[in-house]
Each structure stands twice: as C-alpha cells, then as structure tokens.
Design an enzyme around this catalytic site. Structure first.
Site, PDB file in Angstrom:
ATOM      1  N   ASN A   1      54.352  43.716   0.602  1.00 37.29           N
ATOM      2  CA  ASN A   1      55.121  42.484   1.164  1.00 37.29           C
ATOM      3  C   ASN A   1      54.256  41.377   0.618  1.00 37.29           C
ATOM      4  OD1 ASN A   1      57.060  40.374   2.144  1.00 37.29           O
ATOM      5  ND2 ASN A   1      55.563  40.195   4.039  1.00 37.29           N
TER       6      ASN A   1
ATOM      7  N   HIS B   1      53.200  37.401   1.499  1.00 37.84           N
ATOM      8  CA  HIS B   1      53.605  36.353   2.659  1.00 37.84           C
ATOM      9  C   HIS B   1      52.632  35.067   2.269  1.00 37.84           C
ATOM     10  CE1 HIS B   1      54.355  35.105   6.757  1.00 37.84           C
ATOM     11  NE2 HIS B   1      52.867  34.771   6.823  1.00 37.84           N
TER      12      HIS B   1
ATOM     13  N   SER C   1      49.225  36.208   0.559  1.00 39.49           N
ATOM     14  CA  SER C   1      48.626  37.406   0.924  1.00 39.49           C
ATOM     15  C   SER C   1      49.513  38.544   0.368  1.00 39.49           C
ATOM     16  CB  SER C   1      48.291  37.660   2.401  1.00 39.49           C
ATOM     17  OG  SER C   1      47.348  36.552   2.878  1.00 39.49           O
TER      18      SER C   1
ATOM     19  N   ASP D   1      54.304  41.208   9.268  1.00 39.95           N
ATOM     20  CA  ASP D   1      53.143  40.697   8.564  1.00 39.95           C
ATOM     21  C   ASP D   1      51.644  40.954   9.063  1.00 39.95           C
ATOM     22  OD1 ASP D   1      55.148  39.007   7.205  1.00 39.95           O
ATOM     23  OD2 ASP D   1      55.006  37.410   8.792  1.00 39.95           O
TER      24      ASP D   1
HETATM   25  C1  GAR Z   1      57.828  33.150  -0.889  1.00 41.02           C
HETATM   26  O1  GAR Z   1      57.096  32.142  -0.630  1.00 41.02           O
HETATM   27  C2  GAR Z   1      57.301  34.152  -0.069  1.00 41.02           C
HETATM   28  O2  GAR Z   1      56.104  34.424   0.100  1.00 41.02           O
HETATM   29  C3  GAR Z   1      58.033  33.890   1.059  1.00 41.02           C
HETATM   30  O3  GAR Z   1      59.562  33.598   0.968  1.00 41.02           O
HETATM   31  C4  GAR Z   1      59.197  32.936  -0.408  1.00 41.02           C
HETATM   32  C5  GAR Z   1      60.296  33.414  -1.121  1.00 41.02           C
HETATM   33  O4  GAR Z   1      60.498  32.859  -2.363  1.00 41.02           O
HETATM   34  N1  GAR Z   1      58.197  34.997   2.212  1.00 41.02           N
HETATM   35  C6  GAR Z   1      57.790  34.928   3.509  1.00 41.02           C
HETATM   36  O5  GAR Z   1      58.021  34.117   4.073  1.00 41.02           O
HETATM   37  C7  GAR Z   1      58.241  36.514   4.157  1.00 41.02           C
HETATM   38  N2  GAR Z   1      57.717  36.309   5.518  1.00 41.02           N
HETATM   39  P1  GAR Z   1      61.063  33.594  -3.754  1.00 41.02           P
HETATM   40  O6  GAR Z   1      62.453  34.061  -3.365  1.00 41.02           O
HETATM   41  O7  GAR Z   1      61.222  32.580  -4.751  1.00 41.02           O
HETATM   42  O8  GAR Z   1      60.208  34.794  -4.186  1.00 41.02           O
END
Ligand code: GAR
Length: 315
Positions: free
Chosen positions: A107, A109, A136, A145
């Site tokens: 994942n 995060h 991360s 997480d």
């Molecule tokens: C990213 O910033 C990712 O790190 C976060 O959602 C966004 C997705 O963007 N993920 C989380 O918060 C998971 N807990 P994307 O759809 O453009 O890749």
C-alpha cells in the site's frame, strides 16, 4: 518471467498510472494484469482500459465486507495476479482478504508512517508543526496502515502550505516512490540471497540447529548430528532455487511430484528420502516451508531432543 500485479484503486488513480507507465520500461520486473475498483466511476479505470489493461469494478454498496472482498479476490486470481498494489484504495479490507494476500500486498500511504495513519494526514502534519510530510510504501497487514515500511520519501512543508498544496507535492513523491519500491519487492522474492535468508531464519529457529556448507550448498543440521535441510541454487546448472527436506520415502516423493510437478522434484543424488521444494516460483507459502523444516528436523533429531519439541508443542 515478470511478476503479475493487480492494482486496486478507488479514485483518480495517479499512483496506478505511475505503476503502469513504469511497467512499460524495458526491464521492469512486473506487469500490471488488472486494475480493479470498488467505484465504477473511478477515473483511473478509463485510463487503464485505454492503455489496454483489463479492468473490473463493482460498487460495494449493499454488500458486506467479506462478500465484496471475496469477489475481488476471485477476480485477482482469475487475472493470475501474484501481487496486489493498493493505490488510493479507500476501503478497509477484511481480515480474510489480507490473510489471503499476506506478504504479497503493498500500500502507499500519504504520511511518514508510523505517523498519521488513516485520513487527513497532511492537515495533521501541518497542525503538528512538522517540518516534513511525506509518503510511505508498506506491506499490508491486518491493522490499518501498520505493516512493515519498505520505503519512504520525506517532503518538506513550506510556509503557508495547506493540506491541498502539501498533498499535491506529496503525490509527486508518491509517483517516484511506488514503482521502484514495488519493483524491488517483487525482485527480492526471487533473489537467491533473499530466499536463503528466509529459509535460514526458519531452519535456525529449530532447536540445536546449525549451518554448514556441504558440496557448496548451505545446509542445516542438528549440532553434531544429521542434516535436515539443504538450500540449493542452480545446482549443476539446473536453474532451480529450492530447499531439500527429508520425507518418509519414495511413495511420499511420488505423491508430492504428482500433486504439483512444478514445485516438487526428486533431487539428484539424494535418493528417495528427500524432496526438493522450489522457492523461486514467486508464490512460496513460508508457513508451509516452516512445517516442512520442522518435520524434517523431527525426522533426524535424536529422541531426547525430538521429545522436547513434542512437549513444547503441547503448550
Ligand atoms: C494518494 O495520495 C494515496 O497515498 C492516498 O490516496 C491518494 C490516491 O491518489 N491513499 C490513502 O490515503 C490510503 N490510506 P491516486 O488515486 O491519484 O493514486
């Protein structure tokens, strides 16, 4: 052979796009075989489909978590995925799903874990007066997480940064971080050094185990006693990385090979009392390897020592 990766998204999918474009480069050790989503309107799905990647989506509304995750699991297996990359997948996973992909699901995060699990990570970093936010990549375990962190990028917080302006910069860092981290992760699982390290840790955890080299192979035995496992890599150029363990004899050896001829084999020069178990297929069940080692250890352990292990297991 490239490792097959399925990507789960819920939204824009820019991290998925970063993984997908990195996979187009010559020599990338993974390929994307499926992009799946719990949101049929996720913009990332259109991008993936246009790039020629198989997609699947289903709204999770009205379905319980286990049933929905079972559906996703089915699709991942149909697609032949070896690994799962979560990329903005905003849904808590069921324990069963996490267990099924344990050790093969990553994942990304948007924080410097273990700081700020969950949501609103950027605002939390700003409110805390941190000098850095960041991102991360970690292995997914049942707690949200929380799994082992593989790589991180700190991103400096600028004067006047809002959660949005910081998020936009962290996202750039995410796109740089995820592809090489995933590539290194799928590569290490096939590298002989890493495989030996894992096998060694399991073998040496057994009572009175020691390691010596025999015929150029690392092998594990009971101190001043018999050997219970050999690690072989490309022995006589056979191209295999495998563990040899003791079994009951020719019948068991034949049964295992019949059951899974890709994984099990008759090791040259070892006879009927041993079986080779490939470790380089990319889907090694390390709990099963631990069981094989324990059984093999029991087969050669002096009675007194084996008795101790039996007694310990009753607790
Ligand atoms: C990213 O910033 C990712 O790190 C976060 O959602 C966004 C997705 O963007 N993920 C989380 O918060 C998971 N807990 P994307 O759809 O453009 O890749």
């Amino acid at each position: 052979m490239k490792a097959k990766v399925a990507v789960l998204i819920s939204g824009t999918g820019t991290n998925m796009a970063a993984l997908l474009y990195a996979a187009k480069a010559d020599g990338c050790p993974y390929e994307i075989v499926l992009v799946a989503s719990n949101n049929p309107d996720a913009p990332g799905l259109t991008l993936a489909a246009t790039e020629g990647i198989a997609t699947w989506a289903r709204a999770h509304k009205g379905m319980n978590r286990d049933a929905f995750d079972a559906l996703v699991d089915e699709r991942l297996r149909e697609a032949g995925a070896d690994y799962v990359a979560l990329a903005g997948y905003m849904r808590i996973l069921s324990d069963g799903f996490v267990a099924a992909w344990q050790g093969r699901m990553l994942n990304i995060h948007p924080s410097l874990l273990p700081l700020y699990k969950g949501l609103d990570t950027h605002q939390k970093a700003i409110d805390a007066g941190d000098k850095f936010g960041g991102c991360s990549v970690h292995i997914v375990t049942p707690t949200l997480d929380d799994g082992p962190v593989l790589a991180q990028t700190p991103v400096a917080i600028l004067p006047g940064d809002t959660a949005d302006s910081l998020a936009a910069r962290v996202l750039i860092a995410e796109h740089q971080l995820y592809p090489p981290t995933l590539a290194a992760f799928v590569t290490r699982e096939r590298s002989p050094d890493w495989l030996l390290g894992r096998a060694r840790a399991l073998a040496m955890a057994l009572p009175e185990a020691d390691e010596v080299t025999s015929h150029g192979m690392p092998c594990f035995g009971i101190v001043k006693g018999k050997k219970f496992a050999y690690f072989t890599h490309d022995h006589h150029g056979d191209g295999r990385t495998a563990l040899l363990v003791k079994i009951s004899g020719a019948d068991e050896q034949a049964q295992l090979i019949e059951m899974d001829a890709e994984r099990y084999y008759r090791p040259a020069y070892f006879g009927d009392g041993w079986v080779g178990i490939r470790l380089d297929l990319g889907d090694t069940d390390w709990d099963a390897i631990a069981d094989w080692l324990r059984k093999s250890w029991l087969a050669v352990a002096p009675k007194k020592l084996a008795g101790l292990m039996g007694a310990a297991e009753e607790f």
